[in-house]
Scaffold this motif. Structure first.
Motif, PDB file in Angstrom:
ATOM      1  N   TRP A 115       0.819  -1.216   0.000  1.00 48.71           N
ATOM      2  CA  TRP A 115       0.000   0.000   0.000  1.00 48.71           C
ATOM      3  C   TRP A 115       0.852   1.265   0.000  1.00 48.71           C
ATOM      4  O   TRP A 115       0.324   2.375  -0.073  1.00 48.71           O
ATOM      5  CB  TRP A 115      -0.925   0.010   1.229  1.00 48.71           C
ATOM      6  N   GLY A 116       2.169   1.111   0.152  1.00 51.11           N
ATOM      7  CA  GLY A 116       3.055   2.269   0.165  1.00 51.11           C
ATOM      8  C   GLY A 116       3.039   3.029   1.479  1.00 51.11           C
ATOM      9  O   GLY A 116       3.263   4.237   1.520  1.00 51.11           O
ATOM     10  N   MET A 117       2.774   2.307   2.558  1.00 57.40           N
ATOM     11  CA  MET A 117       2.770   2.940   3.881  1.00 57.40           C
ATOM     12  C   MET A 117       3.745   2.227   4.804  1.00 57.40           C
ATOM     13  O   MET A 117       4.167   1.111   4.512  1.00 57.40           O
ATOM     14  CB  MET A 117       1.356   2.953   4.479  1.00 57.40           C
ATOM     15  N   SER A 118       4.090   2.862   5.884  1.00 55.66           N
ATOM     16  CA  SER A 118       5.000   2.252   6.849  1.00 55.66           C
ATOM     17  C   SER A 118       4.263   1.227   7.704  1.00 55.66           C
ATOM     18  O   SER A 118       3.033   1.249   7.808  1.00 55.66           O
ATOM     19  CB  SER A 118       5.608   3.326   7.758  1.00 55.66           C
ATOM     20  N   LYS A 119       5.052   0.361   8.325  1.00 53.29           N
ATOM     21  CA  LYS A 119       4.477  -0.632   9.243  1.00 53.29           C
ATOM     22  C   LYS A 119       3.748   0.072  10.380  1.00 53.29           C
ATOM     23  O   LYS A 119       2.637  -0.318  10.752  1.00 53.29           O
ATOM     24  CB  LYS A 119       5.593  -1.529   9.776  1.00 53.29           C
TER      25      LYS A 119
END
Length: 66
Positions: A22-26
């Motif tokens: 999704w192109g987000m951080s953990k």
């Protein structure tokens, strides 16, 4: 992550892997999970939180053509 990369992911994956798709951080993903606003469904397996590939694909609107 490309469409081919996403389709090649394992059937069950970590939140970190799904977040990457999704192109987000953990951390952003875990924050959204905690608020109930995460775009993909998660499953608790013991003490772990996991994501099913089918749910990730659905959230990304990618059809698995197998």
């Amino acid at each position: 992550m490309t469409r081919a990369d996403v389709l090649g992911l394992p059937v069950v994956m970590s939140v970190e892997t799904a977040a990457s798709a999704w192109g987000m951080s953990k951390q952003a993903a875990y924050d959204m999970i905690g608020r109930g606003t995460c775009p993909f469904l998660t499953v608790r397996v013991g003490r772990y939180t996991r994501v099913l590939r089918s749910d990730l694909l659905e959230s990304l609107r990618i059809r698995d053509q197998d």
